[in-house]
Design a protein around this motif. Structure first.
Motif, PDB file in Angstrom:
ATOM      1  N   UNK A 194      -1.791   3.764   0.459  1.00  0.00           N
ATOM      2  CA  UNK A 194      -1.729   4.399   1.772  1.00  0.00           C
ATOM      3  C   UNK A 194      -0.646   5.477   1.775  1.00  0.00           C
ATOM      4  N   UNK A 195      -0.966   6.676   1.276  1.00  0.00           N
ATOM      5  CA  UNK A 195       0.012   7.760   1.368  1.00  0.00           C
ATOM      6  C   UNK A 195       0.145   8.245   2.803  1.00  0.00           C
ATOM      7  N   UNK A 204       0.832  -1.214   0.000  1.00  0.00           N
ATOM      8  CA  UNK A 204       0.000   0.000   0.000  1.00  0.00           C
ATOM      9  C   UNK A 204       0.864   1.261   0.000  1.00  0.00           C
ATOM     10  N   UNK A 205       1.971   1.233   0.749  1.00  0.00           N
ATOM     11  CA  UNK A 205       2.892   2.377   0.737  1.00  0.00           C
ATOM     12  C   UNK A 205       3.606   2.482  -0.600  1.00  0.00           C
ATOM     13  N   UNK A 206       4.044   1.336  -1.130  1.00  0.00           N
ATOM     14  CA  UNK A 206       4.719   1.345  -2.421  1.00  0.00           C
ATOM     15  C   UNK A 206       3.795   1.879  -3.510  1.00  0.00           C
ATOM     16  N   UNK A 207       2.523   1.462  -3.462  1.00  0.00           N
ATOM     17  CA  UNK A 207       1.552   1.930  -4.449  1.00  0.00           C
ATOM     18  C   UNK A 207       1.368   3.438  -4.362  1.00  0.00           C
ATOM     19  N   UNK A 221      13.916  10.116  -3.299  1.00  0.00           N
ATOM     20  CA  UNK A 221      12.872   9.750  -2.339  1.00  0.00           C
ATOM     21  C   UNK A 221      13.145  10.293  -0.936  1.00  0.00           C
ATOM     22  N   UNK A 222      14.241  10.994  -0.743  1.00  0.00           N
ATOM     23  CA  UNK A 222      14.666  11.428   0.594  1.00  0.00           C
ATOM     24  C   UNK A 222      14.719  12.950   0.641  1.00  0.00           C
ATOM     25  N   UNK A 267       9.786   1.121   0.954  1.00  0.00           N
ATOM     26  CA  UNK A 267       8.387   1.382   0.595  1.00  0.00           C
ATOM     27  C   UNK A 267       7.823   2.539   1.408  1.00  0.00           C
ATOM     28  N   UNK A 268       8.203   2.642   2.683  1.00  0.00           N
ATOM     29  CA  UNK A 268       7.724   3.756   3.494  1.00  0.00           C
ATOM     30  C   UNK A 268       8.237   5.082   2.938  1.00  0.00           C
ATOM     31  N   UNK A 269       9.498   5.120   2.535  1.00  0.00           N
ATOM     32  CA  UNK A 269      10.056   6.350   1.973  1.00  0.00           C
ATOM     33  C   UNK A 269       9.329   6.748   0.695  1.00  0.00           C
ATOM     34  N   UNK A 270       9.029   5.788  -0.146  1.00  0.00           N
ATOM     35  CA  UNK A 270       8.366   6.076  -1.416  1.00  0.00           C
ATOM     36  C   UNK A 270       6.943   6.596  -1.215  1.00  0.00           C
ATOM     37  N   UNK A 271       6.276   6.125  -0.177  1.00  0.00           N
ATOM     38  CA  UNK A 271       4.879   6.504   0.037  1.00  0.00           C
ATOM     39  C   UNK A 271       4.676   7.786   0.813  1.00  0.00           C
TER      40      UNK A 271
END
Length: 466
Positions: free
Chosen positions: A151-152, A110-113, A213-214, A181-185
């Motif tokens: 899940x943004x 969900x975070x990656x999406x 992404x950071x 994945x958390x960083x991307x979302x």
């Protein structure tokens, strides 16, 4: 471009009350962004929604935010582990914290999406369980799927071994887990790094998370070395090797012997996932086997557990146990780990269980005594169609059978169990029913059947286990 921030307090200063904050980390002690979490606690920012695998335990984990009453909602794979009380469980039970249980693989996806601009996706994880309640389901090529939305999050807090001023990140060992994945979302990603290095010091092929992404980088002020106290907390998640439980005045198999019998079921050349708790003991009996172990935090090809004095703090399995990496091992994040599981690349999964029933349904994440629960990666692991072996005692501590006609606890998976190994029996799930294949020495098939709620098919000859 310089993304380095002078202090953790400055890095988290604009996290507003009511923010949705994803905090990467795994198990009890492993690789929390502790400097950032401590700064957030000291800031006192309230009404937070925290997204994580679990809140962990101890003064270096997100647990301290719940302890400080800063978390109003928890989105996680665990609010607790069976037998381990937690502040989150207490607050959920009291109505002071909302809780959304999300399987690990679904959580990272969900975070990656969200980071990939994908609004929703269909997954087999959770079909037929409470996780699917109220969600759209759809058959694709005759297979049921559940619709999960992206899940943004507002902020992601992650920890890395190295980072540079451009925000490029390198992780250590098996410690990527949820971080990429958390960083991307996230709209804002803050990295706490054990070492800040010059731009170019991390070779391009060694960058695990690109700087795009950071947003901020801060030096860690809290060491990553594991203390005996931290590891003791982690080990409390694991099933102890205890004395055999008694039935009808006689001992069944010890947990070690149950694990040994289970290890002998594994096929040479197979990829195997060991769930937390009792299944981790199976790893102690695979030294001479051609079996490759897989873990959800992101390691393929790990070996035996090791003592703290010999351990690398970034080599651990999904149960948080410190392990060795065998020749040919590989590291990756939890997204890839669950691609391996859901995609059918893992051959056998061994999980603990609260209940298994005659239809091969499994319940292993919540009991009536729990306000929330702890599903971890189990729903994703059973969704991939791997052979599933459930390793559990034949009865609970109250003497109630755990092999039932029908599960009464919330389900983890529907019709997913192939073999049940208990301290009294080896039982195979077949289309015609549960077949009693072996019994513990000193017990008769009739005695085992009398201690089992579900009807058993008993062959003319039933050999002893082990």
């Amino acid at each position: 471009m310089d993304k380095i921030v002078s202090s953790a307090a400055d890095a988290i200063a604009d996290i507003a009350p009511g923010a949705v904050v994803a905090i990467a980390g795994f198990g009890v002690p492993h690789r929390w962004p502790s400097t950032l979490v401590i700064a957030l606690r000291e800031a006192g920012t309230s009404d937070l929604t925290v997204v994580c695998n679990a809140l962990g335990m101890g003064p270096l984990s997100p647990h301290i935010l719940a302890e400080n009453r800063q978390v109003s909602r928890l989105i996680a794979a665990f609010s607790t582990v069976a037998g381990m009380p937690s502040v989150a469980e207490e607050q959920i039970a009291a109505g002071q914290m909302a809780f959304e249980l999300v399987p690990q693989g679904t959580l990272v996806e969900r975070l990656r999406a969200a980071g990939a601009g994908i609004g929703a996706f269909y997954t087999r994880t959770g079909v037929g369980t409470p996780v699917a309640d109220g969600k759209e389901t759809r058959e694709i090529d005759g297979v049921p799927y559940v619709l999960e939305t992206a899940l943004p999050v507002d902020v992601a807090l992650i920890r890395a071994r190295q980072a540079d001023a451009a925000g490029n990140v390198a992780f250590a060992g098996a410690s990527q887990n949820f971080a990429p994945s958390f960083a991307r979302g996230a709209s804002l990603t803050i990295v706490e790094a054990d070492e800040i290095v010059p731009i170019g010091a991390i070779p391009p092929e060694r960058v695990d998370l690109p700087g795009i992404f950071v947003d901020r980088v801060v030096a860690s002020a809290v060491g990553s070395a594991l203390t005996p106290q931290m590891m003791a907390a982690a080990q409390r998640q694991q099933a102890p090797i205890d004395q055999a439980r008694s039935y009808l005045g006689r001992p069944g198999l010890s947990r070690e012997l149950m694990a040994l019998r289970t290890a002998r079921l594994l096929r040479p050349g197979s990829y195997v996932n060991l769930g937390i708790g009792m299944p981790t003991l199976v790893g102690n009996f695979l030294f001479e086997s051609d079996v490759t172990l897989h873990a959800e935090n992101g390691i393929l090809g790990y070996g035996a557990s090791v003592d703290l004095e010999q351990a690398d703090p970034d080599l651990y399995n999904a149960g948080g146990q410190l392990v060795t990496a065998l020749p040919g091992a590989s590291f990756f994040d939890s997204v890839a780990a669950f691609e391996m599981a859901r995609g059918g690349h893992v051959d056998t999964v061994i999980l603990g269980g609260f209940q298994v029933d005659a239809a091969g349904n499994l319940a292993n994440w919540s009991t009536p005594q729990m306000a929330g629960g702890g599903v971890g990666g189990a729903m994703d692991l059973v969704a991939g169609g791997a052979e599933l072996i459930v390793l559990m005692e034949h009865a609970d501590r109250g003497g109630n059978p755990k092999v039932l006609r029908q599960c009464s606890y919330p389900l983890t998976g529907v019709g997913c169990v192939d073999v049940i190994v208990t301290d009294l029996a080896l039982i195979r799930v077949t289309p015609g029913g549960l077949v009693l294949e072996e019994v513990a020495p000193g017990f008769t098939p009739q005695e085992v059947a009398s201690l089992t709620d579900a009807p058993l098919i008993v062959p003319d000859t039933v050999p002893d286990m082990v």
